[in-house]
Design a protein around this motif. Structure first.
Motif, mmCIF file in Angstrom:
data_model
loop_
_atom_site.group_PDB
_atom_site.id
_atom_site.type_symbol
_atom_site.label_atom_id
_atom_site.label_comp_id
_atom_site.label_asym_id
_atom_site.label_seq_id
_atom_site.Cartn_x
_atom_site.Cartn_y
_atom_site.Cartn_z
ATOM 1 N N GLN A 52 0.860 -1.183 0.000
ATOM 2 C CA GLN A 52 0.000 0.000 0.000
ATOM 3 C C GLN A 52 0.896 1.232 0.000
ATOM 4 N N CYS A 53 1.411 1.632 1.159
ATOM 5 C CA CYS A 53 2.314 2.793 1.140
ATOM 6 C C CYS A 53 3.660 2.421 0.527
ATOM 7 N N GLY A 54 4.045 1.143 0.606
ATOM 8 C CA GLY A 54 5.269 0.673 -0.028
ATOM 9 C C GLY A 54 6.534 0.834 0.799
ATOM 10 N N PHE A 55 6.412 1.405 1.983
ATOM 11 C CA PHE A 55 7.640 1.660 2.750
ATOM 12 C C PHE A 55 8.353 0.367 3.141
ATOM 13 N N CYS A 56 7.589 -0.646 3.436
ATOM 14 C CA CYS A 56 8.183 -1.919 3.875
ATOM 15 C C CYS A 56 8.593 -2.816 2.720
ATOM 16 N N THR A 57 8.168 -2.471 1.509
ATOM 17 C CA THR A 57 8.166 -3.444 0.410
ATOM 18 C C THR A 57 9.557 -3.949 0.025
ATOM 19 N N ALA A 58 10.535 -3.055 -0.051
ATOM 20 C CA ALA A 58 11.880 -3.493 -0.439
ATOM 21 C C ALA A 58 12.397 -4.545 0.539
ATOM 22 N N GLY A 59 12.141 -4.324 1.813
ATOM 23 C CA GLY A 59 12.594 -5.285 2.811
ATOM 24 C C GLY A 59 11.925 -6.632 2.648
ATOM 25 N N PHE A 60 10.592 -6.609 2.414
ATOM 26 C CA PHE A 60 9.888 -7.873 2.190
ATOM 27 C C PHE A 60 10.410 -8.574 0.941
ATOM 28 N N LEU A 61 10.626 -7.812 -0.117
ATOM 29 C CA LEU A 61 11.102 -8.419 -1.365
ATOM 30 C C LEU A 61 12.455 -9.089 -1.165
ATOM 31 N N MET A 62 13.331 -8.455 -0.408
ATOM 32 C CA MET A 62 14.661 -9.043 -0.231
ATOM 33 C C MET A 62 14.614 -10.253 0.701
ATOM 34 N N SER A 63 13.783 -10.197 1.737
ATOM 35 C CA SER A 63 13.639 -11.383 2.591
ATOM 36 C C SER A 63 13.041 -12.536 1.795
ATOM 37 N N ALA A 64 12.053 -12.221 0.946
ATOM 38 C CA ALA A 64 11.433 -13.266 0.118
ATOM 39 C C ALA A 64 12.421 -13.793 -0.918
ATOM 40 N N THR A 65 13.273 -12.930 -1.425
ATOM 41 C CA THR A 65 14.282 -13.380 -2.392
ATOM 42 C C THR A 65 15.234 -14.367 -1.741
ATOM 43 N N GLU A 66 15.651 -14.063 -0.530
ATOM 44 C CA GLU A 66 16.520 -15.010 0.182
ATOM 45 C C GLU A 66 15.812 -16.359 0.342
ATOM 46 N N LEU A 67 14.537 -16.315 0.717
ATOM 47 C CA LEU A 67 13.785 -17.558 0.891
ATOM 48 C C LEU A 67 13.720 -18.349 -0.416
ATOM 49 N N LEU A 68 13.309 -17.687 -1.493
ATOM 50 C CA LEU A 68 13.099 -18.405 -2.752
ATOM 51 C C LEU A 68 14.407 -18.891 -3.366
ATOM 52 N N ASP A 69 15.503 -18.188 -3.073
ATOM 53 C CA ASP A 69 16.814 -18.665 -3.547
ATOM 54 C C ASP A 69 17.191 -19.989 -2.879
ATOM 55 N N SER A 70 16.805 -20.140 -1.618
ATOM 56 C CA SER A 70 17.202 -21.347 -0.884
ATOM 57 C C SER A 70 16.104 -22.405 -0.877
ATOM 58 N N ASN A 71 14.867 -21.980 -1.093
ATOM 59 C CA ASN A 71 13.723 -22.894 -1.032
ATOM 60 C C ASN A 71 12.705 -22.464 -2.091
ATOM 61 N N PRO A 72 12.866 -22.955 -3.324
ATOM 62 C CA PRO A 72 12.016 -22.477 -4.432
ATOM 63 C C PRO A 72 10.555 -22.903 -4.316
ATOM 64 N N ALA A 73 10.237 -23.853 -3.451
ATOM 65 C CA ALA A 73 8.847 -24.316 -3.324
ATOM 66 C C ALA A 73 8.425 -24.276 -1.858
ATOM 67 N N PRO A 74 8.354 -23.087 -1.280
ATOM 68 C CA PRO A 74 8.038 -22.997 0.148
ATOM 69 C C PRO A 74 6.561 -23.244 0.421
#
Ligand code: FES
Ligand code: FES
Length: 166
Positions: A106-128
């Motif tokens: 919505q406001c987007g302030f948190c979004t970069a952080g979520f995207l990078m945490s999710a990127t770490e997850l998907l890099d190590s676990n592509p089918a969470p």
């Protein structure tokens, strides 16, 4: 070796978003300050500045870190990825497209952080599973969305939408 004083300048060799560079940083500067102020990478946001909100999350050698708690000097010899590295030109990454599709910001302030945490997850676990996503994002705070759309977006980007078996 003498301990640097906070006002010292230190030369570091750091790779940021695929580009290696040698830069002088203040010993006291955080990685977040360096990215935002010296590298003009303002996608990384500063919220709490004491390790609670996750808005400043970047990848350091592939691991999600709080860039507000990491000194720029600690980047010496390391590789940093920021949110700016996810898209290719005007093309959003599949994860970013999924955030857009699911209205995961919505406001987007948190979004970069979520995207990078999710990127770490998907890099190590592509089918969470949903539980995997919830755990991986548990260090990131959002005051707007209620989290469900963010979790759905990450699951969708992984082709796991509807996977509630976690
Ligand atoms: Fe770094 Fe909040 S700004 S955790
Ligand atoms: Fe506003 Fe998350 S979208 S804080």
């Amino acid at each position: 070796m003498t301990t640097p004083s906070p006002s010292d300048r230190i030369d570091i060799d750091i790779e940021i978003n695929g580009r290696r560079r040698t830069v002088a940083v203040n010993a006291r500067d955080t990685l977040a300050d360096h990215l935002r102020n010296d590298q003009n990478l303002n996608g990384t946001k500063l919220g709490c500045e004491h390790g609670v909100c996750g808005a400043c999350t970047v990848l350091l050698d592939g691991a999600a870190v709080r860039s507000c708690l990491t000194l720029a000097a600690q980047g010496d010899g390391r590789t940093v990825r920021t949110v700016e590295d996810l898209s290719r030109g005007s093309s959003l990454s599949p994860l970013q497209e999924a955030f857009k599709k699911h209205h995961a910001l919505q406001c987007g302030f948190c979004t970069a952080g979520f995207l990078m945490s999710a990127t770490e997850l998907l890099d190590s676990n592509p089918a969470p599973t949903r539980a995997d996503v919830v755990e991986a994002l548990s260090g990131n705070l959002c005051r707007c969305t209620g989290y469900q759309t963010i979790i759905d977006a990450v699951l969708d980007a992984a082709g796991q939408i509807g996977n509630d078996n976690g």
